[in-house]
Design a protein around this motif. Structure first.
Motif, mmCIF file in Angstrom:
data_model
loop_
_atom_site.group_PDB
_atom_site.id
_atom_site.type_symbol
_atom_site.label_atom_id
_atom_site.label_comp_id
_atom_site.label_asym_id
_atom_site.label_seq_id
_atom_site.Cartn_x
_atom_site.Cartn_y
_atom_site.Cartn_z
ATOM 1 N N TRP A 136 0.488 -1.482 -0.073
ATOM 2 C CA TRP A 136 0.106 0.139 -0.383
ATOM 3 C C TRP A 136 0.564 0.970 0.134
ATOM 4 O O TRP A 136 0.649 2.287 -0.758
ATOM 5 C CB TRP A 136 -0.487 -0.062 1.170
ATOM 6 N N HIS A 163 -4.336 9.107 0.947
ATOM 7 C CA HIS A 163 -5.889 7.543 1.844
ATOM 8 C C HIS A 163 -6.436 8.174 3.528
ATOM 9 O O HIS A 163 -5.528 8.132 4.081
ATOM 10 C CB HIS A 163 -4.084 6.029 1.792
ATOM 11 N N LYS A 164 -7.860 7.271 3.042
ATOM 12 C CA LYS A 164 -8.288 7.676 4.333
ATOM 13 C C LYS A 164 -8.533 6.291 5.082
ATOM 14 O O LYS A 164 -8.982 5.634 3.965
ATOM 15 C CB LYS A 164 -9.295 8.690 4.796
ATOM 16 N N SER A 165 -8.256 5.620 5.915
ATOM 17 C CA SER A 165 -9.363 4.356 5.936
ATOM 18 C C SER A 165 -10.546 4.886 6.975
ATOM 19 O O SER A 165 -10.248 5.879 7.683
ATOM 20 C CB SER A 165 -8.103 3.968 7.156
ATOM 21 N N TRP A 166 -10.791 3.616 7.509
ATOM 22 C CA TRP A 166 -12.629 3.601 7.630
ATOM 23 C C TRP A 166 -12.626 2.338 8.361
ATOM 24 O O TRP A 166 -12.082 1.518 8.108
ATOM 25 C CB TRP A 166 -13.509 4.336 6.523
ATOM 26 N N GLY A 181 -13.287 0.270 3.244
ATOM 27 C CA GLY A 181 -11.842 -0.320 4.519
ATOM 28 C C GLY A 181 -11.133 1.361 4.446
ATOM 29 O O GLY A 181 -10.127 1.145 5.012
ATOM 30 N N GLY A 182 -11.168 1.869 3.292
ATOM 31 C CA GLY A 182 -10.836 3.300 2.802
ATOM 32 C C GLY A 182 -11.518 3.699 1.186
ATOM 33 O O GLY A 182 -11.765 2.618 0.557
#
Length: 112
Positions: free
Chosen positions: A31, A48-51, A77-78
Motif C-alpha cells: 500500500w 488515503h483515508k481508512s474507515w 476499508g478506505g
C-alpha cells in the motif's frame, strides 16, 4: 484531468478468510509503495483515508441500523481520490491496488 474516487472494499468480518499477520505486514508495505508511486506521478489528489468496518445505515422512515450494509459482505476499508483523464485510465491505475492481494475490490467513481 478529472478526479476519481477509489473506494476499497474487503470482507473484514469473516475470520476464516482473514490474512495472517505476515501477509498484512507485506500488504501494508505494498500500500505504501503504491500510494508513494501515485504521489510521485502526481496522480494522488487526496491522501488515503481508512474507515472503520462498523458504521451505520439510515433509511427513510426507519431507525438507524448498525453495520455498514447488512446485505453486502464487503465493508469499506478506505478510499483515495486520484487524477485521471477518464475511466479507462482510472481503471489502469486501480489495477495496481494492493486490495486485490487480500481478495478485495476497488469501486471507481468520477467526480462531477
Amino acid at each position: 484531468m478529472k478526479e476519481f474516487l477509489f473506494i476499497f472494499r474487503r470482507d473484514f468480518k469473516a475470520k476464516e478468510i482473514q490474512p495472517a499477520e505476515y501477509e498484512l505486514e507485506k500488504n501494508v508495505k505494498h500500500w505504501k509503495d503504491w500510494l508513494d508511486l501515485l504521489t510521485e506521478k502526481g496522480l494522488l489528489a487526496q491522501k488515503h483515508k481508512s474507515w472503520d468496518a462498523e458504521g451505520s445505515v439510515m433509511k427513510p422512515g426507519e431507525s438507524v441500523t448498525n453495520g455498514p450494509y447488512a446485505e453486502i459482505k464487503h465493508s469499506i476499508g478506505g478510499m483515495v481520490v486520484i487524477k485521471a483523464e477518464n475511466y479507462d485510465q482510472a481503471g489502469e491505475i486501480a489495477k495496481g491496488c494492493p486490495i486485490f492481494e487480500l481478495g478485495g475490490s476497488v469501486e471507481i467513481r468520477m467526480g462531477l
